[in-house]
Design a protein around this motif. Structure first.
Motif, PDB file in Angstrom:
ATOM      1  N   MET A  68      -2.113   8.926  -9.769  1.00  0.00           N
ATOM      2  CA  MET A  68      -2.540   7.992  -8.717  1.00  0.00           C
ATOM      3  C   MET A  68      -1.330   7.409  -7.983  1.00  0.00           C
ATOM      4  N   PHE A  69      -0.305   7.028  -8.741  1.00  0.00           N
ATOM      5  CA  PHE A  69       0.919   6.534  -8.099  1.00  0.00           C
ATOM      6  C   PHE A  69       1.502   7.605  -7.181  1.00  0.00           C
ATOM      7  N   GLY A  70       1.563   8.839  -7.706  1.00  0.00           N
ATOM      8  CA  GLY A  70       2.140   9.943  -6.941  1.00  0.00           C
ATOM      9  C   GLY A  70       1.382  10.151  -5.636  1.00  0.00           C
ATOM     10  N   TYR A  71       0.052  10.175  -5.724  1.00  0.00           N
ATOM     11  CA  TYR A  71      -0.780  10.415  -4.543  1.00  0.00           C
ATOM     12  C   TYR A  71      -0.593   9.305  -3.501  1.00  0.00           C
ATOM     13  N   VAL A  72      -0.686   8.050  -3.949  1.00  0.00           N
ATOM     14  CA  VAL A  72      -0.574   6.914  -3.026  1.00  0.00           C
ATOM     15  C   VAL A  72       0.807   6.894  -2.361  1.00  0.00           C
ATOM     16  N   LEU A  73       1.866   7.073  -3.160  1.00  0.00           N
ATOM     17  CA  LEU A  73       3.230   7.032  -2.610  1.00  0.00           C
ATOM     18  C   LEU A  73       3.464   8.174  -1.629  1.00  0.00           C
ATOM     19  N   PHE A  74       2.977   9.383  -2.008  1.00  0.00           N
ATOM     20  CA  PHE A  74       3.162  10.557  -1.165  1.00  0.00           C
ATOM     21  C   PHE A  74       2.508  10.341   0.203  1.00  0.00           C
ATOM     22  N   GLU A  75       1.267   9.862   0.201  1.00  0.00           N
ATOM     23  CA  GLU A  75       0.555   9.641   1.459  1.00  0.00           C
ATOM     24  C   GLU A  75       1.204   8.542   2.295  1.00  0.00           C
ATOM     25  N   LEU A  76       1.578   7.441   1.650  1.00  0.00           N
ATOM     26  CA  LEU A  76       2.185   6.325   2.388  1.00  0.00           C
ATOM     27  C   LEU A  76       3.504   6.752   3.025  1.00  0.00           C
ATOM     28  N   LEU A  77       4.307   7.537   2.289  1.00  0.00           N
ATOM     29  CA  LEU A  77       5.601   7.961   2.821  1.00  0.00           C
ATOM     30  C   LEU A  77       5.428   8.972   3.958  1.00  0.00           C
ATOM     31  N   ARG A  78       4.268   9.645   3.992  1.00  0.00           N
ATOM     32  CA  ARG A  78       3.979  10.552   5.110  1.00  0.00           C
ATOM     33  C   ARG A  78       3.391   9.784   6.283  1.00  0.00           C
ATOM     34  N   GLY A  79       3.198   8.483   6.090  1.00  0.00           N
ATOM     35  CA  GLY A  79       2.665   7.655   7.160  1.00  0.00           C
ATOM     36  C   GLY A  79       1.149   7.731   7.269  1.00  0.00           C
ATOM     37  N   ARG A  80       0.484   8.110   6.177  1.00  0.00           N
ATOM     38  CA  ARG A  80      -0.982   8.174   6.196  1.00  0.00           C
ATOM     39  C   ARG A  80      -1.568   7.197   5.181  1.00  0.00           C
ATOM     40  N   ALA A  81      -2.740   6.686   5.492  1.00  0.00           N
ATOM     41  CA  ALA A  81      -3.414   5.785   4.560  1.00  0.00           C
ATOM     42  C   ALA A  81      -4.122   6.620   3.497  1.00  0.00           C
ATOM     43  N   PRO A  82      -3.813   6.421   2.201  1.00  0.00           N
ATOM     44  CA  PRO A  82      -4.472   7.198   1.143  1.00  0.00           C
ATOM     45  C   PRO A  82      -5.964   6.891   1.092  1.00  0.00           C
ATOM     46  N   ARG A  83      -6.785   7.919   0.802  1.00  0.00           N
ATOM     47  CA  ARG A  83      -8.225   7.714   0.631  1.00  0.00           C
ATOM     48  C   ARG A  83      -8.471   6.863  -0.602  1.00  0.00           C
ATOM     49  N   GLY A  84      -9.405   5.951  -0.512  1.00  0.00           N
ATOM     50  CA  GLY A  84      -9.762   5.118  -1.668  1.00  0.00           C
ATOM     51  C   GLY A  84      -8.622   4.235  -2.125  1.00  0.00           C
ATOM     52  N   PHE A  85      -7.752   3.832  -1.181  1.00  0.00           N
ATOM     53  CA  PHE A  85      -6.550   3.080  -1.531  1.00  0.00           C
ATOM     54  C   PHE A  85      -6.849   1.828  -2.372  1.00  0.00           C
ATOM     55  N   VAL A  86      -7.809   1.035  -1.916  1.00  0.00           N
ATOM     56  CA  VAL A  86      -8.094  -0.237  -2.602  1.00  0.00           C
ATOM     57  C   VAL A  86      -8.582   0.012  -4.029  1.00  0.00           C
ATOM     58  N   ASP A  87      -9.493   1.004  -4.198  1.00  0.00           N
ATOM     59  CA  ASP A  87      -9.999   1.322  -5.542  1.00  0.00           C
ATOM     60  C   ASP A  87      -8.871   1.792  -6.454  1.00  0.00           C
ATOM     61  N   ILE A  88      -7.993   2.642  -5.911  1.00  0.00           N
ATOM     62  CA  ILE A  88      -6.881   3.166  -6.705  1.00  0.00           C
ATOM     63  C   ILE A  88      -5.965   2.025  -7.151  1.00  0.00           C
TER      64      ILE A  88
END
Ligand SMILES: [Zn+2]
Length: 211
Positions: free
Chosen positions: A113-133
């Motif tokens: 989950m950390f990997g997914y959120v960080l990867f998306e944020l650094l690409r400048g995209r909002a991760p899906r389900g961010f708040v739940d994660i």
């Protein structure tokens, strides 16, 4: 005022307005003096690097044997899953399930989950389900207990050492490194992720208006 610019003291619930700190500065609660947040720490790129390192070490720790037991010429090697399976077979199911959850599933879920959120944020995209994660990450923190497993294994090794010959294998060293990495990951300031998400979401909204 935006809600995200407010900080609530974890100890006395006093609400403060958040402001940018100089390097090494700390913000303290005006009412009870507890620390609210501090400047600096690791940035998102460092977090992602540490998270990827954890994933690699996690795989090594789970694939390779932890220890070899040698008794009367018979050697027995076990991985983490071998140990969990053996625990299950001896009839203490709940212990096996608890071990599988706290040493395998929770740490793995945290890393992914950390990997997914960080990867998306650094690409400048909002991760899906961010708040739940983010809520899941916060709830999972106390349940990821690789360090307890590490301690338990070391105690067992010392106890068994008198009865059989015990040889540490790659897995146990990987678990040692993983303990340090996960402790670091668990000390990440989640606030940084919320801030980054807010910036990304604001940029996205601005881009949407232009298009
Ligand atoms: Zn306070």
């Amino acid at each position: 005022m935006r809600a995200s610019s407010l900080v609530v003291c974890e100890h006395c619930d006093a609400v403060h307005e958040r402001r940018r700190l100089a390097p090494r500065e700390r913000a303290l609660c005006v009412r009870c003096g507890a620390e609210l947040y501090r400047a600096g720490g690791v940035d998102l790129y460092t977090m992602l690097a540490l998270t990827l390192a954890s994933l690699i070490v996690f795989v090594i720790a789970n694939v390779y044997p932890i220890i070899t037991l040698e008794l009367q010429g018979v050697a027995n090697r076990s991985t983490l899953w071998g140990a969990i399976h053996a625990t299950w077979e001896t009839g203490v199911g709940p212990v096996a399930v608890l071990a599988a959850l706290t040493v395998f599933f929770f740490p793995l879920a945290q890393i992914l989950m950390f990997g997914y959120v960080l990867f998306e944020l650094l690409r400048g995209r909002a991760p899906r389900g961010f708040v739940d994660i983010m809520h899941a990450l916060r709830l999972m923190r106390p349940w990821s207990m690789v360090e307890v497993f590490m301690l338990g294994t070391l105690v067992s090794v010392v106890k068994i050492a008198g009865l059989a010959q015990v040889t540490p294998e790659i897995g146990i060293f990987a678990f040692g490194v993983l303990t340090i990495l996960l402790t670091t990951i668990n000390s990440f300031d989640l606030r940084l992720l919320w801030d980054a998400h807010e910036r990304v979401a604001a940029d996205g909204a601005a881009a949407g208006l232009v298009a």
